[in-house]
Motif scaffolding. Structure first.
Motif, mmCIF file in Angstrom:
data_model
loop_
_atom_site.group_PDB
_atom_site.id
_atom_site.type_symbol
_atom_site.label_atom_id
_atom_site.label_comp_id
_atom_site.label_asym_id
_atom_site.label_seq_id
_atom_site.Cartn_x
_atom_site.Cartn_y
_atom_site.Cartn_z
ATOM 1 N N LEU A 37 0.834 -1.191 0.000
ATOM 2 C CA LEU A 37 0.000 0.000 0.000
ATOM 3 C C LEU A 37 0.871 1.244 0.000
ATOM 4 O O LEU A 37 1.865 1.314 0.731
ATOM 5 N N GLU A 38 0.509 2.192 -0.811
ATOM 6 C CA GLU A 38 1.163 3.505 -0.804
ATOM 7 C C GLU A 38 0.051 4.533 -0.673
ATOM 8 O O GLU A 38 -0.599 4.887 -1.653
ATOM 9 N N GLY A 39 -0.187 4.960 0.554
ATOM 10 C CA GLY A 39 -1.332 5.812 0.814
ATOM 11 C C GLY A 39 -2.620 5.028 0.576
ATOM 12 O O GLY A 39 -2.808 3.939 1.109
ATOM 13 N N CYS A 40 -3.472 5.576 -0.252
ATOM 14 C CA CYS A 40 -4.748 4.922 -0.548
ATOM 15 C C CYS A 40 -4.679 4.070 -1.817
ATOM 16 O O CYS A 40 -5.715 3.653 -2.347
ATOM 17 N N VAL A 41 -3.473 3.825 -2.305
ATOM 18 C CA VAL A 41 -3.286 3.050 -3.538
ATOM 19 C C VAL A 41 -2.635 1.708 -3.214
ATOM 20 O O VAL A 41 -1.643 1.652 -2.469
ATOM 21 N N ALA A 42 -3.191 0.636 -3.758
ATOM 22 C CA ALA A 42 -2.600 -0.696 -3.620
ATOM 23 C C ALA A 42 -1.839 -1.029 -4.896
ATOM 24 O O ALA A 42 -2.384 -0.922 -5.995
ATOM 25 N N ILE A 43 -0.582 -1.410 -4.739
ATOM 26 C CA ILE A 43 0.259 -1.785 -5.872
ATOM 27 C C ILE A 43 0.391 -3.296 -5.899
ATOM 28 O O ILE A 43 0.890 -3.907 -4.946
ATOM 29 N N LEU A 44 -0.090 -3.911 -6.969
ATOM 30 C CA LEU A 44 -0.008 -5.358 -7.144
ATOM 31 C C LEU A 44 1.075 -5.638 -8.181
ATOM 32 O O LEU A 44 0.960 -5.205 -9.335
ATOM 33 N N THR A 45 2.103 -6.366 -7.769
ATOM 34 C CA THR A 45 3.230 -6.648 -8.651
ATOM 35 C C THR A 45 3.302 -8.126 -8.974
ATOM 36 O O THR A 45 3.501 -8.959 -8.085
ATOM 37 N N LEU A 46 3.121 -8.466 -10.240
ATOM 38 C CA LEU A 46 3.300 -9.840 -10.691
ATOM 39 C C LEU A 46 4.782 -10.167 -10.556
ATOM 40 O O LEU A 46 5.621 -9.445 -11.100
ATOM 41 N N SER A 47 5.104 -11.249 -9.846
ATOM 42 C CA SER A 47 6.506 -11.471 -9.501
ATOM 43 C C SER A 47 6.944 -12.908 -9.758
ATOM 44 O O SER A 47 6.901 -13.762 -8.877
ATOM 45 N N ALA A 48 7.360 -13.136 -10.994
ATOM 46 C CA ALA A 48 8.008 -14.392 -11.381
ATOM 47 C C ALA A 48 9.062 -14.011 -12.413
ATOM 48 O O ALA A 48 8.936 -14.301 -13.601
ATOM 49 N N ASN B 63 7.307 -12.919 -15.418
ATOM 50 C CA ASN B 63 6.027 -12.735 -14.742
ATOM 51 C C ASN B 63 4.863 -13.438 -15.437
ATOM 52 O O ASN B 63 3.745 -12.919 -15.492
ATOM 53 N N ALA B 64 5.149 -14.630 -15.944
ATOM 54 C CA ALA B 64 4.095 -15.442 -16.553
ATOM 55 C C ALA B 64 3.063 -15.819 -15.498
ATOM 56 O O ALA B 64 3.374 -15.971 -14.312
ATOM 57 N N LEU B 65 1.836 -16.007 -15.936
ATOM 58 C CA LEU B 65 0.719 -16.242 -15.024
ATOM 59 C C LEU B 65 0.595 -17.720 -14.660
ATOM 60 O O LEU B 65 -0.108 -18.486 -15.308
ATOM 61 N N SER B 66 1.262 -18.116 -13.602
ATOM 62 C CA SER B 66 1.150 -19.477 -13.099
ATOM 63 C C SER B 66 -0.211 -19.648 -12.417
ATOM 64 O O SER B 66 -0.918 -18.670 -12.133
#
Length: 262
Positions: free
Chosen positions: A10-21, A26-29
């Motif tokens: 979270l950065e203030g009122c913003v949620a940061i979603l980071t695909l991490s592979a 960052n393929a979608l497993s």
């Protein structure tokens, strides 16, 4: 150390979603899909979160589906499991397109396949100058999925969408900006910062107002749910085709596929 395939902060009122592979760009497993859906559901219900940023780790956005989890060419495929994996992504797309929170894509590097679909499902797309977009589903005997046949025409118009998808070509960030696929182009490494700036603009709007706008736009002029159901039905048929098997084999062997229309 957090080795989850999805990093959330979270950065203030913003949620940061980071695909991490990073090792797979960052393929979608399957695990990543489940975690992304779970987080989208949680954050959609969180009144303290006003906007979301979707991005990728280590200089790339997302390379699409995780090939390492797919059956090797010539091996039997679990059609039921393949359908379920797609259903999870469909639920993610529904929340991104029609959910209550504005979503901004921060694209560095490649956004290919489902990665491009995810970017196009966002309300605003920021891309680094050297980012690239591609939807080469047709080169492996499949059709664009994750709602791309619904989101892309709404961004660029039907004629341009047809050309991009039927040629399956790679589109550079500057080209994508000129076509309307991308809303903002920034210097490499600056996509996330620009995305957060856009989220600050969204945060001044009443949350229920933003939610209503997104809900209505997701229904008109054609239903996203109707498109996703057609996509699921057709993609299942294509997964069982001879041409898809040839496309997967050619991809694995790094050669041009020879399609026969079956």
């Amino acid at each position: 150390m957090n080795d989850s395939p999805l990093q959330v902060r979270l950065e203030g009122c913003v949620a940061i979603l980071t695909l991490s592979a990073p090792e797979r760009r960052n393929a979608l497993s399957t695990e990543m899909r489940h975690e992304l859906l779970a987080q989208l559901r949680l954050l959609s219900a969180n009144d303290d979160v006003r906007a979301l940023v979707l991005t990728g780790a280590a200089g790339h956005f997302c390379s699409g589906g995780d090939v390492s989890q797919m059956a090797a060419p010539g091996q039997a495929r679990d059609i039921v499991m393949g359908g379920r994996r797609l259903e999870i992504l469909h639920d993610c797309i529904r929340l991104m397109v029609g959910g209550p929170k504005p979503v901004v894509a921060a694209v560095e590097g490649i956004a290919f396949g489902a990665g491009m679909s995810f970017a196009m499902a966002c309300d605003w797309v920021v891309a680094a100058e050297d980012a690239r977009f591609g939807a080469a589903f047709g080169k492996v005997g499949l059709m664009p999925d994750c709602g791309l046949l619904w989101t892309l025409p709404r961004r660029v118009g039907e004629a341009v969408a047809r050309d991009v998808l039927l040629t399956a070509r790679v589109v550079s960030a500057p080209q994508a900006k000129s076509l309307g696929m991308v809303d903002e182009v920034v210097e490499p490494g600056q996509a996330l910062a620009a995305a957060l700036k856009k989220c600050a603009e969204y945060a001044v709007v009443a949350p229920r107002s933003a939610a209503a706008v997104k809900a209505v736009l997701a229904r008109a002029p054609n239903s996203l749910n109707d498109l996703l159901q057609m996509e699921a039905d057709l993609q299942q048929s294509l997964r069982q085709s001879v041409d898809h098997e040839e496309g997967r084999r050619a991809f694995s062997e790094k050669r041009a596929p020879v399609f026969i229309g079956r």
